[in-house]
Motif scaffolding. Sequence first.
Motif, PDB file in Angstrom:
ATOM      1  N   LEU A 115      44.436  47.426  31.719  1.00  0.00           N
ATOM      2  CA  LEU A 115      43.632  47.132  30.534  1.00  0.00           C
ATOM      3  C   LEU A 115      43.985  45.752  29.971  1.00  0.00           C
ATOM      4  N   PHE A 116      45.276  45.452  29.853  1.00  0.00           N
ATOM      5  CA  PHE A 116      45.701  44.147  29.345  1.00  0.00           C
ATOM      6  C   PHE A 116      45.436  43.015  30.334  1.00  0.00           C
ATOM      7  N   ARG A 117      45.349  43.335  31.619  1.00  0.00           N
ATOM      8  CA  ARG A 117      45.041  42.320  32.635  1.00  0.00           C
ATOM      9  C   ARG A 117      43.538  42.110  32.801  1.00  0.00           C
ATOM     10  N   SER A 118      42.737  42.820  32.027  1.00  0.00           N
ATOM     11  CA  SER A 118      41.266  42.790  32.130  1.00  0.00           C
ATOM     12  C   SER A 118      40.793  43.265  33.496  1.00  0.00           C
ATOM     13  N   ASP A 119      41.524  44.202  34.058  1.00  0.00           N
ATOM     14  CA  ASP A 119      41.188  44.821  35.334  1.00  0.00           C
ATOM     15  C   ASP A 119      40.486  46.145  35.017  1.00  0.00           C
ATOM     16  N   TRP A 120      39.209  46.031  34.601  1.00  0.00           N
ATOM     17  CA  TRP A 120      38.489  47.155  34.022  1.00  0.00           C
ATOM     18  C   TRP A 120      38.335  48.326  34.976  1.00  0.00           C
ATOM     19  N   LYS A 121      38.115  48.046  36.255  1.00  0.00           N
ATOM     20  CA  LYS A 121      37.924  49.118  37.229  1.00  0.00           C
ATOM     21  C   LYS A 121      39.148  50.030  37.288  1.00  0.00           C
ATOM     22  N   LYS A 126      49.447  45.120  44.347  1.00  0.00           N
ATOM     23  CA  LYS A 126      48.727  44.706  45.554  1.00  0.00           C
ATOM     24  C   LYS A 126      47.222  44.887  45.365  1.00  0.00           C
ATOM     25  N   LEU A 127      46.803  46.000  44.780  1.00  0.00           N
ATOM     26  CA  LEU A 127      45.388  46.232  44.510  1.00  0.00           C
ATOM     27  C   LEU A 127      44.822  45.159  43.581  1.00  0.00           C
ATOM     28  N   TYR A 128      45.602  44.807  42.568  1.00  0.00           N
ATOM     29  CA  TYR A 128      45.184  43.783  41.609  1.00  0.00           C
ATOM     30  C   TYR A 128      45.006  42.430  42.300  1.00  0.00           C
ATOM     31  N   ALA A 129      45.966  42.063  43.141  1.00  0.00           N
ATOM     32  CA  ALA A 129      45.889  40.792  43.861  1.00  0.00           C
ATOM     33  C   ALA A 129      44.698  40.785  44.824  1.00  0.00           C
ATOM     34  N   GLU A 130      44.471  41.894  45.529  1.00  0.00           N
ATOM     35  CA  GLU A 130      43.346  41.965  46.464  1.00  0.00           C
ATOM     36  C   GLU A 130      42.015  41.780  45.739  1.00  0.00           C
ATOM     37  N   ASP A 131      41.870  42.383  44.556  1.00  0.00           N
ATOM     38  CA  ASP A 131      40.637  42.218  43.792  1.00  0.00           C
ATOM     39  C   ASP A 131      40.451  40.769  43.344  1.00  0.00           C
ATOM     40  N   LEU A 132      41.546  40.110  42.976  1.00  0.00           N
ATOM     41  CA  LEU A 132      41.445  38.705  42.579  1.00  0.00           C
ATOM     42  C   LEU A 132      41.037  37.834  43.760  1.00  0.00           C
ATOM     43  N   PHE A 133      41.598  38.110  44.946  1.00  0.00           N
ATOM     44  CA  PHE A 133      41.206  37.357  46.140  1.00  0.00           C
ATOM     45  C   PHE A 133      39.715  37.557  46.435  1.00  0.00           C
ATOM     46  N   LYS A 134      39.210  38.789  46.256  1.00  0.00           N
ATOM     47  CA  LYS A 134      37.789  39.063  46.474  1.00  0.00           C
ATOM     48  C   LYS A 134      36.916  38.319  45.468  1.00  0.00           C
TER      49      LYS A 134
END
Length: 101
Positions: A36-42, A68-76
Amino acid sequence: MAFAEITLENLKTNQEKRVPVGFSWTHLFFGFLVPLFRSDWKYALIFFVLTWLTFGLYALVTSFFYNKLYAEDLFKDGFKVKSLNGANKEVIRKKLNLSKI
């Protein structure tokens, strides 16, 4: 293992994000608040639902791979590695399954 963090940059939006690599202690203790604080809404929504379904116990498992999931989404989303912040390139490559840095 020592704490490792990399900096990612999106050249189109000029955004920079610092991404921890490895086990997420903050996710273990604060659960769905971390995405939530990282704005990773999914993942904030997914982990919020899992909090209610498992009384927060899901974090014992997801803490091992949330970063790792967070980094992968950023790469996408078009982010590229800007800096390894002194981290070992091989460790980062292995943990994030990256072919090139």
